[in-house]
Design a protein around this motif. Structure first.
Motif, PDB file in Angstrom:
ATOM      1  N   ASP A 225       0.846  -1.196   0.000  1.00 20.73           N
ATOM      2  CA  ASP A 225       0.000   0.000   0.000  1.00 20.73           C
ATOM      3  C   ASP A 225       0.880   1.245   0.000  1.00 20.73           C
ATOM      4  OD1 ASP A 225      -2.293   1.456  -0.060  1.00 20.73           O
ATOM      5  OD2 ASP A 225      -3.058   0.809   1.881  1.00 20.73           O
ATOM      6  N   SER A 226       0.253   2.390  -0.143  1.00 17.29           N
ATOM      7  CA  SER A 226       0.976   3.662  -0.101  1.00 17.29           C
ATOM      8  C   SER A 226       0.004   4.750   0.324  1.00 17.29           C
ATOM      9  CB  SER A 226       1.565   3.998  -1.480  1.00 17.29           C
ATOM     10  OG  SER A 226       2.283   5.215  -1.427  1.00 17.29           O
ATOM     11  N   LEU A 227       0.460   5.643   1.186  1.00 17.67           N
ATOM     12  CA  LEU A 227      -0.345   6.767   1.643  1.00 17.67           C
ATOM     13  C   LEU A 227       0.419   8.050   1.297  1.00 17.67           C
ATOM     14  CD1 LEU A 227      -1.374   5.384   5.157  1.00 17.67           C
ATOM     15  CD2 LEU A 227      -2.770   5.416   3.082  1.00 17.67           C
ATOM     16  N   ALA A 228      -0.063   8.763   0.289  1.00 12.14           N
ATOM     17  CA  ALA A 228       0.686   9.907  -0.250  1.00 12.14           C
ATOM     18  C   ALA A 228       0.995  10.959   0.813  1.00 12.14           C
ATOM     19  CB  ALA A 228      -0.106  10.526  -1.404  1.00 12.14           C
ATOM     20  N   ALA A 229       0.071  11.204   1.708  1.00  5.53           N
ATOM     21  CA  ALA A 229       0.256  12.270   2.692  1.00  5.53           C
ATOM     22  C   ALA A 229       0.758  11.754   4.040  1.00  5.53           C
ATOM     23  CB  ALA A 229      -1.062  13.019   2.886  1.00  5.53           C
ATOM     24  N   ASP A 230       1.152  10.507   4.098  1.00  3.06           N
ATOM     25  CA  ASP A 230       1.543   9.904   5.379  1.00  3.06           C
ATOM     26  C   ASP A 230       2.768   9.014   5.177  1.00  3.06           C
ATOM     27  OD1 ASP A 230       1.822   8.590   7.775  1.00  3.06           O
ATOM     28  OD2 ASP A 230      -0.202   7.748   7.820  1.00  3.06           O
ATOM     29  N   ARG A 231       3.920   9.508   5.641  1.00  3.66           N
ATOM     30  CA  ARG A 231       5.148   8.721   5.514  1.00  3.66           C
ATOM     31  C   ARG A 231       5.473   7.967   6.798  1.00  3.66           C
ATOM     32  NH1 ARG A 231       8.917   9.883   1.662  1.00  3.66           N
ATOM     33  NH2 ARG A 231      10.659   9.871   3.147  1.00  3.66           N
ATOM     34  N   ALA A 232       4.649   8.144   7.838  1.00  2.14           N
ATOM     35  CA  ALA A 232       4.943   7.534   9.132  1.00  2.14           C
ATOM     36  C   ALA A 232       4.333   6.142   9.264  1.00  2.14           C
ATOM     37  CB  ALA A 232       4.431   8.429  10.262  1.00  2.14           C
ATOM     38  N   THR A 233       3.140   5.936   8.732  1.00  4.23           N
ATOM     39  CA  THR A 233       2.461   4.651   8.888  1.00  4.23           C
ATOM     40  C   THR A 233       3.250   3.555   8.191  1.00  4.23           C
ATOM     41  OG1 THR A 233       0.287   5.684   9.022  1.00  4.23           O
ATOM     42  CG2 THR A 233       0.343   3.356   8.423  1.00  4.23           C
ATOM     43  N   ARG A 234       3.445   2.447   8.894  1.00  4.48           N
ATOM     44  CA  ARG A 234       4.168   1.335   8.307  1.00  4.48           C
ATOM     45  C   ARG A 234       3.646   0.018   8.884  1.00  4.48           C
ATOM     46  NH1 ARG A 234      10.324   0.391  10.212  1.00  4.48           N
ATOM     47  NH2 ARG A 234      10.022  -1.039   8.448  1.00  4.48           N
ATOM     48  N   GLY A 235       4.096  -1.084   8.289  1.00  2.00           N
ATOM     49  CA  GLY A 235       3.771  -2.401   8.820  1.00  2.00           C
ATOM     50  C   GLY A 235       2.848  -3.200   7.925  1.00  2.00           C
ATOM     51  N   ALA A 236       2.982  -4.501   8.006  1.00  2.00           N
ATOM     52  CA  ALA A 236       2.163  -5.423   7.213  1.00  2.00           C
ATOM     53  C   ALA A 236       0.763  -5.549   7.821  1.00  2.00           C
ATOM     54  CB  ALA A 236       2.826  -6.794   7.135  1.00  2.00           C
ATOM     55  N   SER A 337       5.045   4.144   0.950  1.00  2.00           N
ATOM     56  CA  SER A 337       5.223   5.556   1.295  1.00  2.00           C
ATOM     57  C   SER A 337       6.095   5.732   2.526  1.00  2.00           C
ATOM     58  CB  SER A 337       3.855   6.209   1.518  1.00  2.00           C
ATOM     59  OG  SER A 337       3.042   5.393   2.349  1.00  2.00           O
ATOM     60  N   ASN A 338       6.385   4.650   3.232  1.00  2.60           N
ATOM     61  CA  ASN A 338       7.226   4.714   4.425  1.00  2.60           C
ATOM     62  C   ASN A 338       8.649   4.282   4.064  1.00  2.60           C
ATOM     63  OD1 ASN A 338       8.486   3.006   6.850  1.00  2.60           O
ATOM     64  ND2 ASN A 338       7.214   4.638   7.714  1.00  2.60           N
ATOM     65  N   PRO A 339       9.655   5.108   4.322  1.00  2.77           N
ATOM     66  CA  PRO A 339      11.032   4.751   3.938  1.00  2.77           C
ATOM     67  C   PRO A 339      11.514   3.436   4.549  1.00  2.77           C
ATOM     68  CG  PRO A 339      10.892   7.078   4.524  1.00  2.77           C
ATOM     69  CD  PRO A 339       9.575   6.464   4.895  1.00  2.77           C
ATOM     70  N   GLY A 340      11.126   3.176   5.800  1.00  4.51           N
ATOM     71  CA  GLY A 340      11.548   1.931   6.439  1.00  4.51           C
ATOM     72  C   GLY A 340      10.957   0.712   5.771  1.00  4.51           C
ATOM     73  N   ASP A 341       9.662   0.755   5.482  1.00  2.00           N
ATOM     74  CA  ASP A 341       9.015  -0.368   4.796  1.00  2.00           C
ATOM     75  C   ASP A 341       9.581  -0.543   3.391  1.00  2.00           C
ATOM     76  OD1 ASP A 341       7.450  -1.226   6.834  1.00  2.00           O
ATOM     77  OD2 ASP A 341       5.538  -0.562   6.005  1.00  2.00           O
ATOM     78  N   GLU A 342       9.782   0.561   2.690  1.00  2.00           N
ATOM     79  CA  GLU A 342      10.312   0.464   1.323  1.00  2.00           C
ATOM     80  C   GLU A 342      11.694  -0.184   1.316  1.00  2.00           C
ATOM     81  OE1 GLU A 342      11.248   3.215  -2.641  1.00  2.00           O
ATOM     82  OE2 GLU A 342      10.905   4.169  -0.690  1.00  2.00           O
ATOM     83  N   ALA A 343      12.555   0.254   2.229  1.00  2.00           N
ATOM     84  CA  ALA A 343      13.904  -0.318   2.292  1.00  2.00           C
ATOM     85  C   ALA A 343      13.853  -1.809   2.627  1.00  2.00           C
ATOM     86  CB  ALA A 343      14.733   0.431   3.335  1.00  2.00           C
ATOM     87  N   LEU A 344      12.971  -2.183   3.549  1.00  2.00           N
ATOM     88  CA  LEU A 344      12.849  -3.591   3.940  1.00  2.00           C
ATOM     89  C   LEU A 344      12.337  -4.439   2.788  1.00  2.00           C
ATOM     90  CD1 LEU A 344      12.735  -5.806   6.242  1.00  2.00           C
ATOM     91  CD2 LEU A 344      10.343  -5.120   6.521  1.00  2.00           C
ATOM     92  N   LEU A 345      11.286  -3.986   2.146  1.00  2.00           N
ATOM     93  CA  LEU A 345      10.615  -4.797   1.128  1.00  2.00           C
ATOM     94  C   LEU A 345      11.428  -4.933  -0.145  1.00  2.00           C
ATOM     95  CD1 LEU A 345       6.979  -3.449   1.610  1.00  2.00           C
ATOM     96  CD2 LEU A 345       7.949  -5.587   2.462  1.00  2.00           C
ATOM     97  N   TYR A 346      12.255  -3.951  -0.444  1.00  3.15           N
ATOM     98  CA  TYR A 346      13.043  -4.020  -1.669  1.00  3.15           C
ATOM     99  C   TYR A 346      14.439  -4.597  -1.442  1.00  3.15           C
ATOM    100  CZ  TYR A 346       9.564  -1.726  -4.537  1.00  3.15           C
ATOM    101  OH  TYR A 346       8.407  -1.430  -5.247  1.00  3.15           O
ATOM    102  N   SER A 347      14.685  -5.137  -0.259  1.00  6.77           N
ATOM    103  CA  SER A 347      15.966  -5.779   0.019  1.00  6.77           C
ATOM    104  C   SER A 347      15.809  -7.293  -0.054  1.00  6.77           C
ATOM    105  CB  SER A 347      16.474  -5.388   1.404  1.00  6.77           C
ATOM    106  OG  SER A 347      15.662  -5.962   2.424  1.00  6.77           O
ATOM    107  N   GLU A 348      16.883  -7.974  -0.436  1.00  5.05           N
ATOM    108  CA  GLU A 348      16.847  -9.442  -0.466  1.00  5.05           C
ATOM    109  C   GLU A 348      16.615 -10.005   0.936  1.00  5.05           C
ATOM    110  OE1 GLU A 348      19.985 -11.417  -2.427  1.00  5.05           O
ATOM    111  OE2 GLU A 348      19.874 -10.200  -4.247  1.00  5.05           O
ATOM    112  N   THR A 349      17.220  -9.352   1.935  1.00  2.00           N
ATOM    113  CA  THR A 349      17.046  -9.799   3.314  1.00  2.00           C
ATOM    114  C   THR A 349      15.588  -9.699   3.740  1.00  2.00           C
ATOM    115  OG1 THR A 349      19.289  -9.124   3.905  1.00  2.00           O
ATOM    116  CG2 THR A 349      17.715  -9.411   5.712  1.00  2.00           C
ATOM    117  N   GLY A 350      14.966  -8.569   3.409  1.00  2.00           N
ATOM    118  CA  GLY A 350      13.562  -8.376   3.766  1.00  2.00           C
ATOM    119  C   GLY A 350      12.662  -9.380   3.089  1.00  2.00           C
ATOM    120  N   ARG A 351      12.899  -9.632   1.813  1.00  2.00           N
ATOM    121  CA  ARG A 351      12.069 -10.605   1.099  1.00  2.00           C
ATOM    122  C   ARG A 351      12.292 -12.015   1.648  1.00  2.00           C
ATOM    123  NH1 ARG A 351      13.071  -7.140  -3.413  1.00  2.00           N
ATOM    124  NH2 ARG A 351      14.827  -8.392  -4.153  1.00  2.00           N
TER     125      ARG A 351
END
Length: 372
Positions: A225-236, A337-351
């Motif tokens: 998901d992505s929330l254009a006006a909210d970069r704080a919300t994260r998590g599965a 939209s959350n930098p932490g989630d994006e970094a996790l999900l696009y990493s081999e470790t995260g996947r």
């Protein structure tokens, strides 16, 4: 009768003078479970109250006192990880073993929305054999391994959510599905099929029919998901299907995901609504219960490895979860939209962490591990 905590599981062992089955009931709005049984004499000591793990209180009848129900009061949400019966042996009587796994309160509500019959509705009354390994099937021309259908969301002209750095959800969902498929196939316990193997658009109803034609045992739709006006919300988050959404966020997400077909062919949007409505009318209680059970196990497994959104177990009217005869769950991996989630999900470790968590939940769901 015994109540113990082992490796994160709360194990309840009921021992009686006859084979046991229990109907598990939950009163809405509370964390109490009632086990209705045929009248039996339980192997116990004096009347007492037991507590362990997620069980705050279990009322135990005295020796030689017949009982037809037991009440468990839970400290927090839980789901049944597995339940099985053991025959008399080694001086012990008939036993019913129930393992409870801590879970999000939402998973508890979903798992016990309908009465559960134990052990018949969970696993066979005798310990189940390990799943067959890769190799020839047990019957000519038929592979008896469970079929898991993975559904990478979006694709083709429909990119799905877009991250702050310009990455597309459709690429992430396919990468995660491929990593999970590889892990599941490597176990030799499962067959795996993907609703799309490349960057292509697949209509929501076609995804459902793909799984139904193959008589899938489990359907997992993968999204972000992505929330254009909210970069704080994260998590599965984990979603099951319900006509009435659990909250506004879940309803809004379902509306966004359901628009995918309108992008592909707006002239058929009304037809899809009608077909899905018919499918939902046919949906069985057992399928919904099993969907809730897998969702609870998935939430518990993910929580050990990656961030989960608060109230991570939700429900809404997702078209892609419309199969009436296949347990179906939608996994939102996180927020692009959350930098932490994006970094996790696009990493081999995260996947890899995601694949491990989902594979573990699938193993628990099908009781792949040998029972003690």
């Amino acid at each position: 009768m015994d109540l113990s905590l082992n490796a994160g599981l709360t194990r309840l062992v009921l021992e009686a003078d006859r084979p046991l089955q229990a109907l598990v009931l939950n009163e809405p709005g509370g964390l109490d479970l009632t086990l209705k049984l045929e009248q039996a004499v339980f192997a116990t000591g004096p009347a007492q109250r037991l507590a362990a793990g997620v069980v705050e209180r279990l009322e135990v009848p005295a020796t030689n006192e017949r009982a037809d129900r037991l009440r468990l009061s839970l400290l927090d949400g839980a789901v049944i990880d597995r339940a099985f019966a053991l025959p008399p042996q080694g001086g012990r009587g008939h036993r019913l073993v129930i393992d409870l796994l801590p879970a999000d309160p939402g998973a508890f509500v979903a798992a016990f929305a309908q009465p559960l019959l134990l052990p018949a509705a969970i696993v066979p009354v005798a310990p189940a054999p390990a799943m067959p390994q890769a190799g020839p099937s047990t019957a000519p021309g038929r592979d008896s391994r469970k079929l898991i259908v993975l559904d990478p969301g979006h694709g083709g002209h429909d990119p799905g959510a877009i991250s702050a750095s310009g990455r597309y959800e459709k690429e992430l969902t396919l990468a995660v599905a491929q990593a999970l498929a590889k892990k599941l196939r490597a176990t030799g316990r499962y067959r795996v099929a993907l609703t799309r193997e490349r960057d292509q658009a697949v209509k929501l109803l076609d995804r459902v029919e793909f799984a139904r034609r193959r008589e899938a045992d489990l359907f997992l739709s993968i999204h972000a998901d992505s929330l254009a006006a909210d970069r704080a919300t994260r998590g599965a988050s984990i979603y099951t299907r319900a006509e009435d959404a659990t909250d506004r966020d879940a309803e809004a997400l379902a509306l966004r995901e359901n628009r995918a077909d309108q992008l592909a062919d707006s002239s058929n949007a009304g037809d899809v609504d009608d077909v899905v409505a018919i499918l939902m009318d046919l949906a069985s209680r057992d399928t919904r219960r099993l969907s809730g059970r897998f969702a609870g196990l998935l939430a518990a497994s993910l929580a050990e490895r990656i961030p989960l959104r608060r109230n991570g177990m939700r429900a809404a009217n997702f078209r892609v979860l419309g199969a009436p005869d296949i347990p179906s769950v939608l996994l939102e991996l996180g927020y692009l939209s959350n930098p932490g989630d994006e970094a996790l999900l696009y990493s081999e470790t995260g996947r890899a962490q995601l694949a491990d968590a989902v594979a573990e939940a699938i193993d628990r769901y099908f009781n792949a591990a040998s029972l003690p």
